[in-house]
Design a protein around this motif. Sequence first.
Motif, PDB file in Angstrom:
ATOM      1  N   HIS A  21     110.127 -77.085  37.904  1.00 25.45           N
ATOM      2  CA  HIS A  21     110.400 -76.752  39.454  1.00 25.45           C
ATOM      3  C   HIS A  21     110.174 -77.761  40.333  1.00 25.45           C
ATOM      4  O   HIS A  21     110.715 -78.038  41.241  1.00 25.45           O
ATOM      5  CB  HIS A  21     109.605 -75.335  39.639  1.00 25.45           C
ATOM      6  N   PHE A  75     127.244 -72.242  41.318  1.00 25.33           N
ATOM      7  CA  PHE A  75     126.631 -70.912  41.744  1.00 25.33           C
ATOM      8  C   PHE A  75     127.740 -69.920  41.916  1.00 25.33           C
ATOM      9  O   PHE A  75     128.833 -70.051  42.277  1.00 25.33           O
ATOM     10  CB  PHE A  75     125.988 -70.789  43.185  1.00 25.33           C
ATOM     11  N   GLU A  88     124.839 -64.804  43.444  1.00 26.25           N
ATOM     12  CA  GLU A  88     123.610 -65.799  43.482  1.00 26.25           C
ATOM     13  C   GLU A  88     123.199 -66.311  44.789  1.00 26.25           C
ATOM     14  O   GLU A  88     122.142 -66.145  45.039  1.00 26.25           O
ATOM     15  CB  GLU A  88     123.670 -66.922  42.427  1.00 26.25           C
ATOM     16  N   ILE A  96     119.607 -65.609  47.460  1.00 22.02           N
ATOM     17  CA  ILE A  96     118.691 -66.541  47.726  1.00 22.02           C
ATOM     18  C   ILE A  96     118.141 -66.369  49.136  1.00 22.02           C
ATOM     19  O   ILE A  96     118.867 -66.633  50.215  1.00 22.02           O
ATOM     20  CB  ILE A  96     119.167 -68.082  47.292  1.00 22.02           C
ATOM     21  N   THR A 102     113.195 -69.602  45.647  1.00 20.78           N
ATOM     22  CA  THR A 102     114.173 -68.790  45.024  1.00 20.78           C
ATOM     23  C   THR A 102     115.400 -69.698  44.601  1.00 20.78           C
ATOM     24  O   THR A 102     115.903 -69.470  43.469  1.00 20.78           O
ATOM     25  CB  THR A 102     114.592 -67.789  45.924  1.00 20.78           C
ATOM     26  N   LEU A 103     116.040 -70.485  45.457  1.00 25.56           N
ATOM     27  CA  LEU A 103     116.820 -71.626  45.108  1.00 25.56           C
ATOM     28  C   LEU A 103     116.345 -72.398  43.702  1.00 25.56           C
ATOM     29  O   LEU A 103     117.347 -72.681  43.046  1.00 25.56           O
ATOM     30  CB  LEU A 103     117.121 -72.394  46.185  1.00 25.56           C
ATOM     31  N   SER A 119     114.340 -71.480  41.707  1.00 24.23           N
ATOM     32  CA  SER A 119     114.235 -70.966  40.484  1.00 24.23           C
ATOM     33  C   SER A 119     115.662 -70.583  40.011  1.00 24.23           C
ATOM     34  O   SER A 119     116.229 -70.495  38.432  1.00 24.23           O
ATOM     35  CB  SER A 119     113.868 -69.388  40.751  1.00 24.23           C
ATOM     36  N   ARG A 120     116.677 -70.246  40.951  1.00 25.88           N
ATOM     37  CA  ARG A 120     118.056 -70.320  40.100  1.00 25.88           C
ATOM     38  C   ARG A 120     118.678 -71.483  39.802  1.00 25.88           C
ATOM     39  O   ARG A 120     119.242 -71.343  38.591  1.00 25.88           O
ATOM     40  CB  ARG A 120     118.929 -69.912  41.492  1.00 25.88           C
ATOM     41  N   SER A 125     117.312 -71.718  36.224  1.00 24.30           N
ATOM     42  CA  SER A 125     117.666 -70.808  35.052  1.00 24.30           C
ATOM     43  C   SER A 125     118.920 -71.324  34.849  1.00 24.30           C
ATOM     44  O   SER A 125     119.313 -70.840  33.797  1.00 24.30           O
ATOM     45  CB  SER A 125     117.837 -69.326  35.776  1.00 24.30           C
ATOM     46  N   ARG A 126     119.586 -72.450  35.435  1.00 20.15           N
ATOM     47  CA  ARG A 126     120.833 -72.729  34.943  1.00 20.15           C
ATOM     48  C   ARG A 126     120.547 -74.133  34.076  1.00 20.15           C
ATOM     49  O   ARG A 126     121.835 -74.399  33.598  1.00 20.15           O
ATOM     50  CB  ARG A 126     121.849 -72.957  36.203  1.00 20.15           C
ATOM     51  N   ARG A 137     115.362 -73.633  30.859  1.00 20.34           N
ATOM     52  CA  ARG A 137     115.274 -72.525  29.889  1.00 20.34           C
ATOM     53  C   ARG A 137     114.619 -72.458  28.771  1.00 20.34           C
ATOM     54  O   ARG A 137     114.174 -71.684  28.226  1.00 20.34           O
ATOM     55  CB  ARG A 137     116.951 -71.954  29.762  1.00 20.34           C
TER      56      ARG A 137
END
Length: 92
Positions: free
Chosen positions: A3, A57, A61, A65, A70-71, A73-74, A77-78, A83
Amino acid sequence: MTHEDILQRMSPIVADILGHDTLTLTPSMTAADVEGWDSLANVQIFVAIEKAFGFRFRTGEITAIDNVGTLVSRIASRLPDVRESLAARSDR
């Protein structure tokens, strides 16, 4: 990519779009916290992030945000390596 790595990669992208010489993003930061981060800049930031990280995105999604954390984290996750790392940790 952690992150923190994502955050560091995003900072110059956002700074460039907003015309800031330096900008250090933090997870709790919102668009309202940064001068010049309006709706047009937000679209430009998302397009630049999509190009930088190599994915797109979905509209749902983007609307979910609410801050930089949060951004991040998104984005994480991609990304496949993130992952896989998260899955490995949950297996322990």
